[in-house]
Design an enzyme around this catalytic site. Structure first.
Site, short mmCIF file in Angstrom:
data_model
loop_
_atom_site.label_atom_id
_atom_site.label_comp_id
_atom_site.label_asym_id
_atom_site.label_seq_id
_atom_site.Cartn_x
_atom_site.Cartn_y
_atom_site.Cartn_z
N CYS A 1 3.13 -16.12 13.97
CA CYS A 1 3.48 -16.95 12.81
C CYS A 1 2.73 -18.28 12.89
CB CYS A 1 5.00 -17.15 12.76
SG CYS A 1 5.55 -18.38 11.56
N CYS B 1 4.84 -21.42 12.23
CA CYS B 1 5.70 -21.70 13.39
C CYS B 1 4.98 -22.58 14.40
CB CYS B 1 6.13 -20.40 14.07
SG CYS B 1 7.14 -19.31 13.04
#
Length: 330
Positions: free
Chosen positions: A86, A89
């Site tokens: 991700c 993230c």
């Protein structure tokens, strides 16, 4: 006047609560004595202080109850759901880690790798990451999803800390900036001269003076929000106050006839708990949270948290009910 048609058997043992308070005081005295014996000076870190690195932890499904739910009774725990693949993230997680360390013990960041913890992701109903939640005194709160501006995140975390302190009395952890690491431990609160007030509260309870008991416990908590004996005693006294004039047959009939009525279910849950039927009380309110919305749902949730206080955070029935509550909320 003594409450009628009610037994507190199986709910709170006042002697045990008092013993817990005394044990806490003895433990704190022992730590103070040990600090003096080892020559801990005025400028040294407080006993039980944690390293800044201990404020950011990796959490798994197996350790969720201990590392998040139980810890949330001492300090707000921010949950960061992330994954290695991700990209957003990778922007958000370092920011959350930095802001958590800057909060100096008033927050703990728990990082959850969704690839390794699919069940937690499903239980929280997460559709995309990064997703950020908070757990305060076992209560799950959604914060935001995706990458938000730093100032917005700062404001959100500041509000979280304020709610935790003002509503739940959570003052966080003590931090030693020079420590290398170690387990997260709760901040210690100085013991005040509360023995007389606590004894007066117990005497008032035994005499049926519920108002006097409530006030005595609140006087202690106004100075020492984390006082275990006072928190348990106040929760019990407030429960007794709510149920003392209830007609059990009428309350249970109304609850059976109106399964979605929050007031009817909360009254029945109070009677369940006062009679020692702990699992029934918790299950009733979890079910009511499931079928209510908005302010009604919030009122039931708050009542359930109040009943948790009557039993005590260490009771496994409370831990199970907290998990069940989190599942129905998200």
């Amino acid at each position: 006047m003594q409450p009628r048609n009610m037994s507190m058997s199986g709910v709170v043992d006042l002697a045990a609560v008092k013993a817990a308070g005394e044990a806490k005081a003895k433990a704190e005295q022992a730590r103070a004595d040990a600090a003096r014996q080892t020559g801990e000076g005025a400028g040294a870190a407080p006993a039980g202080a944690v390293a800044p690195s201990s404020l950011v932890v990796d959490v798994t499904e197996a350790g969720f109850e201990r590392d998040v739910l139980q810890l949330s009774n001492e300090v707000p725990v921010v949950l960061d759901f992330w994954a290695e693949w991700c990209e957003p993230c990778k922007q958000l997680s370092p920011l959350l880690e930095r802001l958590t360390v800057e909060a100096n013990g008033r927050l703990v960041l728990a990082k959850v790798d969704v690839d390794a913890n699919q069940m937690l992701m499903q239980q929280f109903g997460i559709q995309g990451i990064p997703a950020v939640f908070a757990v305060v005194a076992g209560q799950v709160l959604p914060l935001f999803q995706g990458v938000a501006p730093e100032q917005q995140i700062r404001e959100t975390l500041a509000q979280l800390v304020q709610v935790a302190e003002e509503r739940f009395g959570l003052i966080g952890l003590q931090v030693d900036p020079d420590a290398e690491g170690g387990p997260v431990a709760p901040a210690e609160i100085p013991v005040g001269p509360y023995d007389a007030l606590l004894e007066a509260a117990v005497v008032a309870l035994d005499a049926g003076d519920l108002g006097g008991a409530v006030q005595a416990y609140r006087n202690v908590l106004s100075d020492d929000p984390g006082n275990t004996e006072a928190k348990l005693g106040l929760a019990q006294a407030e429960l007794l106050t709510r149920v003392q004039h209830l007609n059990p047959q009428t309350v249970r009939a109304e609850a059976a006839a109106n399964p979605k009525d929050p007031a009817a279910q909360m009254a029945a849950a109070d009677l369940d708990l006062a009679g020692g039927h702990v699992a029934d009380a918790f299950g009733r309110l979890v079910d009511t949270v499931r079928v209510t919305f908005g302010d009604e749902r919030d009122a039931v949730r708050v009542r359930l948290l109040e009943l948790f206080e009557v039993i005590g955070a260490d009771d496994p029935r409370v831990a199970a009910a907290r998990t069940a509550l989190a599942r129905v909320l998200f």
